[in-house]
Write a protein that holds these residues in place. Structure first.
Motif, PDB file in Angstrom:
ATOM      1  N   PRO A  33       0.811  -1.218   0.000  1.00 52.18           N
ATOM      2  CA  PRO A  33       0.000   0.000   0.000  1.00 52.18           C
ATOM      3  C   PRO A  33       0.844   1.268   0.000  1.00 52.18           C
ATOM      4  N   VAL A  34       0.216   2.372  -0.418  1.00 46.68           N
ATOM      5  CA  VAL A  34       0.852   3.680  -0.362  1.00 46.68           C
ATOM      6  C   VAL A  34      -0.177   4.671   0.194  1.00 46.68           C
ATOM      7  N   LEU A 401       0.218   1.410  11.974  1.00 44.86           N
ATOM      8  CA  LEU A 401       0.850   0.466  11.070  1.00 44.86           C
ATOM      9  C   LEU A 401      -0.219  -0.102  10.137  1.00 44.86           C
ATOM     10  N   TYR A 402       0.023   0.023   8.830  1.00 40.73           N
ATOM     11  CA  TYR A 402      -0.898  -0.508   7.833  1.00 40.73           C
ATOM     12  C   TYR A 402      -0.256  -1.733   7.197  1.00 40.73           C
ATOM     13  N   LEU A 403      -0.992  -2.825   7.207  1.00 41.44           N
ATOM     14  CA  LEU A 403      -0.442  -4.110   6.784  1.00 41.44           C
ATOM     15  C   LEU A 403      -1.416  -4.791   5.831  1.00 41.44           C
ATOM     16  N   ASN A 404      -0.973  -4.995   4.589  1.00 47.19           N
ATOM     17  CA  ASN A 404      -1.785  -5.698   3.598  1.00 47.19           C
ATOM     18  C   ASN A 404      -1.360  -7.160   3.553  1.00 47.19           C
ATOM     19  N   ALA A 412      -5.225  -1.804   9.956  1.00 49.13           N
ATOM     20  CA  ALA A 412      -4.710  -0.560  10.526  1.00 49.13           C
ATOM     21  C   ALA A 412      -4.513  -0.807  12.013  1.00 49.13           C
ATOM     22  N   LEU A 413      -3.264  -0.834  12.466  1.00 53.36           N
ATOM     23  CA  LEU A 413      -2.913  -1.243  13.823  1.00 53.36           C
ATOM     24  C   LEU A 413      -2.223  -0.097  14.563  1.00 53.36           C
TER      25      LEU A 413
END
Length: 418
Positions: A33-34, A401-404, A412-413
């Motif tokens: 992601p961006v 923190l964004y994690l795909n 979204a953490l």
């Protein structure tokens, strides 16, 4: 020594406190992601690029292509650029998702061959099941013109006018390009599946030099460049499926040193601002930190699954996701694990799919299947997908923190530092 244990002090220095929101995609996703302004953008195998509100995790807009969107998008100016397996690279308005232009390459396809890696039946064409990505674009504004660069399965490195999508130049390597281009000191560096690394003038498209990595003429398993290229201190760093990291003089292409993880692929490289280069490997499940000048090993950490996620370097911390659905947060100096996060799929399926030591092991999952059959590899990867592997690179903004993940979940953490 494999470093991995954490001190109580380090464990207390960072916490992933909880879930702010979670976006449930409808298909697999291998895109990193961006973020731009109030949205996060990510591609999906369902043919869409999604724009999602940072605050709520709700869809702002989505744009449909005719193929899987497994390049990672970039934002340049007020536009978002990305590629699709439909053979087009796109420029959209980042706020509205409106198409500005699209450019057709010679076409995208999966890497493959008859009897891939010696698997049976030999006469059948087999796609590489670990060929997750196509090349992601990069952008340059030199004060005179704005240019988008990307590679393609048709073997070309393209340079397009960022405003209108017109072709400035293209350079043919002769084999599929999976790496994201690197712009460094006036050159574009790219790796090709023909085992060569190229240094190409960013303005003219003329070749400065090329360097050949190793070939595997018997099974074609340990060859090809999938990892994107990093640079630091006048050198470029290339990780190859041949199991070697090559440190080359950026201007001349001469080999300074090399580091081996053979017979595991090197899947990613990342450089920090302190003179370190980090690489990840597949079957050996390693994250290695090296002195960029000498190749001296400084850090060695072993996960329990294949590593295809690029390392996120955040000051003194390293974030790396693995194929078991676990995100590891490491101290970049000691290599100790500070904290971790498990995906939903990992929590639900790790006892069933990981071996008694918690390791993702192909032979453990094969059971009574014939391991020589291509169909067995495909079936095993379908099982592994249930762990919700982390293949895209995480991203951090404003302590979130964004994690795909490969199952199409975007987390979204909340991060909390003591």
């Amino acid at each position: 020594m494999i470093i991995g244990s954490a001190s109580a002090r380090e464990m207390d220095s960072l916490r992933i406190d909880g879930l702010k929101w979670k976006f449930e995609g409808k298909a697999e996703s291998y895109s990193s992601p961006v973020i731009f302004q109030d949205k996060i953008y990510v591609g999906s195998e369902d043919h869409f690029l999604y724009a999602i509100y940072l605050e709520t995790g709700k869809i702002a807009w989505k744009f449909k292509t005719a193929g899987a969107v497994n390049s990672s998008p970039i934002v340049f100016g007020q536009r978002i650029y990305f590629g699709s397996m439909d053979g087009y690279y796109y420029a959209l308005d980042a706020q509205t998702g409106k198409l500005i232009w699209k450019y057709k390459t010679g076409g995208e396809h999966k890497i493959g061959r008859n009897g891939l890696w010696g698997m049976q039946p030999y006469m059948f064409y087999m796609e590489d099941p670990f060929d997750f990505f196509i090349s992601s674009p990069i952008a340059q504004d030199d004060g005179v013109s704005k240019t988008i660069y990307f590679g393609s399965s048709d073997g070309n490195l393209y340079a397009l006018d960022a405003d209108n999508g017109n072709l400035r130049w293209k350079y043919l390597t002769g084999a599929a390009i999976r790496t994201t281009p690197l712009l460094y000191e006036g050159n574009i560096y790219i790796g090709s599946w023909n085992q060569y690394v190229y240094a190409i003038d960013a303005q003219s498209g003329n070749l400065h030099w090329k360097f050949k990595t190793k070939s595997d003429d018997e099974n074609h398993l340990l060859e090809g460049i999938q990892a994107s290229i990093s640079a630091a201190n006048g050198m470029v760093f290339i990780g190859s499926r041949d199991g070697y990291l090559y440190a080359l003089d950026a201007k001349k292409g001469e080999l300074a040193w090399q580091y081996s993880t053979w017979p595991s692929w090197i899947t990613t490289t990342s450089a920090d601002r302190k003179g370190n280069i980090f690489l990840t490997s597949s079957d050996s499940r390693l994250l290695i930190g090296l002195d960029a000048a000498t190749g001296t090993e400084k850090l060695k950490y072993q996960t329990k699954g294949y590593n295809f996620s690029s390392v996120l370097i955040d000051e003194d911390k390293l974030y790396i996701g693995d194929f078991t659905g676990k995100l590891h947060v490491l101290n970049s100096i000691t290599g100790n694990c500070m904290t971790f996060f498990e995906t939903d799929g990992r929590k639900e399926n790790k006892k069933r799919l990981l071996n008694p030591d918690g390791i993702l092991e192909f032979q453990y999952l094969v059971d009574k299947r014939d391991p020589s059959l291509y169909a067995t590899t495909v079936d095993i990867l379908k099982l592994v997908q249930q762990l919700d592997p982390i293949i895209g690179k995480p991203i951090i903004q404003d302590h979130i923190l964004y994690l795909n993940t490969a199952n199409g979940r975007l987390y979204a953490l909340t991060l909390h530092n003591h």
